[in-house]
Design an enzyme around this catalytic site. Sequence first.
Site, PDB file in Angstrom:
ATOM      1  CE  LYS A  25       0.786   1.666   4.271  1.00  0.00           C
ATOM      2  NZ  LYS A  25       1.675   2.700   4.501  1.00  0.00           N
ATOM      3  N   PRO A 113       9.768  -4.377  -0.434  1.00  0.00           N
ATOM      4  CG  PRO A 113      10.470  -2.244  -1.028  1.00  0.00           C
ATOM      5  CD  PRO A 113       9.571  -3.353  -1.452  1.00  0.00           C
ATOM      6  CB  VAL A 114      12.045  -5.545   4.834  1.00  0.00           C
ATOM      7  CG1 VAL A 114      11.858  -5.658   6.339  1.00  0.00           C
ATOM      8  CG2 VAL A 114      11.753  -6.881   4.157  1.00  0.00           C
ATOM      9  N   GLY A 117       7.621   1.417   4.592  1.00  0.00           N
ATOM     10  CA  GLY A 117       6.421   2.257   4.592  1.00  0.00           C
ATOM     11  C   GLY A 117       5.393   1.781   3.590  1.00  0.00           C
ATOM     12  CG  LEU A 118       6.247   0.391   0.176  1.00  0.00           C
ATOM     13  CD1 LEU A 118       7.157  -0.317  -0.826  1.00  0.00           C
ATOM     14  CD2 LEU A 118       5.308   1.350  -0.556  1.00  0.00           C
ATOM     15  CB  ALA A 119       1.428  -1.950   4.617  1.00  0.00           C
ATOM     16  N   GLY A 120       4.405  -4.055   3.986  1.00  0.00           N
ATOM     17  CA  GLY A 120       4.727  -5.425   3.562  1.00  0.00           C
ATOM     18  C   GLY A 120       4.437  -6.454   4.643  1.00  0.00           C
ATOM     19  N   GLY A 121       4.915  -6.200   5.865  1.00  0.00           N
ATOM     20  CA  GLY A 121       4.665  -7.128   6.970  1.00  0.00           C
ATOM     21  C   GLY A 121       3.177  -7.231   7.275  1.00  0.00           C
ATOM     22  CB  SER A 122       0.535  -4.620   7.497  1.00  0.00           C
ATOM     23  OG  SER A 122       1.129  -3.892   8.546  1.00  0.00           O
ATOM     24  CG  ASP A 155      -0.502   0.357   8.199  1.00  0.00           C
ATOM     25  OD1 ASP A 155      -1.269   1.288   8.508  1.00  0.00           O
ATOM     26  OD2 ASP A 155       0.677   0.522   7.848  1.00  0.00           O
TER      27      ASP A 155
HETATM   28  O1  C5P Z   1       0.104  -0.706  14.952  1.00  0.00           O
HETATM   29  P1  C5P Z   1       1.517  -0.943  14.540  1.00  0.00           P
HETATM   30  O2  C5P Z   1       2.165  -2.043  15.318  1.00  0.00           O
HETATM   31  O3  C5P Z   1       1.710  -1.066  13.072  1.00  0.00           O
HETATM   32  O4  C5P Z   1       2.296   0.399  14.929  1.00  0.00           O
HETATM   33  C1  C5P Z   1       3.679   0.438  15.032  1.00  0.00           C
HETATM   34  C2  C5P Z   1       4.075   1.619  15.898  1.00  0.00           C
HETATM   35  O5  C5P Z   1       3.845   2.844  15.213  1.00  0.00           O
HETATM   36  C3  C5P Z   1       3.311   1.747  17.200  1.00  0.00           C
HETATM   37  O6  C5P Z   1       3.893   0.987  18.218  1.00  0.00           O
HETATM   38  C4  C5P Z   1       3.416   3.227  17.475  1.00  0.00           C
HETATM   39  O7  C5P Z   1       4.679   3.536  18.002  1.00  0.00           O
HETATM   40  C5  C5P Z   1       3.351   3.843  16.083  1.00  0.00           C
HETATM   41  N1  C5P Z   1       1.975   4.215  15.675  1.00  0.00           N
HETATM   42  C6  C5P Z   1       1.397   5.316  16.272  1.00  0.00           C
HETATM   43  N2  C5P Z   1       0.116   5.643  15.907  1.00  0.00           N
HETATM   44  C7  C5P Z   1      -0.540   4.936  14.970  1.00  0.00           C
HETATM   45  C8  C5P Z   1       0.054   3.820  14.363  1.00  0.00           C
HETATM   46  C9  C5P Z   1       1.324   3.492  14.737  1.00  0.00           C
HETATM   47  O8  C5P Z   1       1.977   6.002  17.116  1.00  0.00           O
HETATM   48  N3  C5P Z   1      -1.782   5.301  14.638  1.00  0.00           N
END
Ligand code: C5P
Length: 329
Positions: A25, A113-114, A117-122, A155
């Site tokens: 994404k 790519p890891v 910022g492309l949500a690969g893991g998600s 994500d």
């Molecule tokens: O939800 P996720 O594990 O992808 O988020 C990773 C980290 O990014 C969170 O632990 C937090 O530090 C930050 N984050 C945030 N606010 C969001 C999404 C992510 O602060 N809405």
Amino acid sequence: MIAVMAHDQPYGHAMDSYSLSAAAKINLYLEVVGDRPDGYHELVMVMQSVGLADRVTVRRTNVPTIRLRCDHPQVPTDATNLAYRAAALLQSRFPQAAQQQGGIEITIEKNIPVGAGLAGGSVNAAATLVGLDLLWQLGLTQIELQTLAAELGSDIPFCIAGGTAIATGRGEQIDTLHGLDGLYAVLAKSPTLSVSTPWAYKAYRQAFADTYRDVKTAGKTRQERLHSSPMMTAISQQDGPAIGRHLHNDLEKVVLPAHPDVAAVRAVLEAAGGLGTLMSGSGPTLFTLTNSRAEAETIAQQMRSRYAESELGLWVAPFLPSSLQLVEG
Ligand code: C5P
């Protein structure tokens, strides 16, 4: 939610494995509203699935464990991997099915790519949830899958739905929009640099906490403002040039100064003649929009001749109507 090929019969007799294409994404819009009581940030975003995809296969095994295989050196194969955690979550929520079905093997063929910022893991985790739902014939609805997904990461609910969507709350509340057809993104990422999402949000808080609004009141106002914004008008009119003009990502304000080389590539990409350029999510991937594959290829070629292949990963990715597609049973 999930595009299924005509020859597949996902809810027919149980199969032993399912393979899904799991697409990246980009964020067309990302606004940080303020701090939430749960420690996350309240966000207003527009997300878009694009055609750069991993392949995720879930397979039934005789050994009652979760096994994850991925040959990418930066991807963990233990319980810290989001796809592993997705499988463990389903095992704990559906113990009877887990017991009947035996073990799970997840194979991830990585193209996204890891730490980009492309949500690969998600999207790997989203594919694991959907693949196991099919494998175990749980018959979960999209809402049920998204509720489980939200427990794993902000994500992941979007990655279940895919396409074009507004994401609010901490990113997990999804409002799907009419898909954008015929647009392309040229993605550019340094192969060596990855940005940690927690770092990006922490840095943003340190720099901009004084601009944060009370999320209880401002969250709704910001959402409403987005709904009546030029970006939403551009999206509803499928107006590529206007979408390009209104791209926005608050996290650029902390990630670009911390990584001047990313800022430099952004300037070159922007000058290459697309409809607009932005960093995706917490970066460092940059993208530029175009109205056609030919224009996207021209820009990618221009970037390739400016930067050696090893210095910059470059991909031409069409906008997609969904993020997950069943490719093989
Ligand atoms: O939800 P996720 O594990 O992808 O988020 C990773 C980290 O990014 C969170 O632990 C937090 O530090 C930050 N984050 C945030 N606010 C969001 C999404 C992510 O602060 N809405």
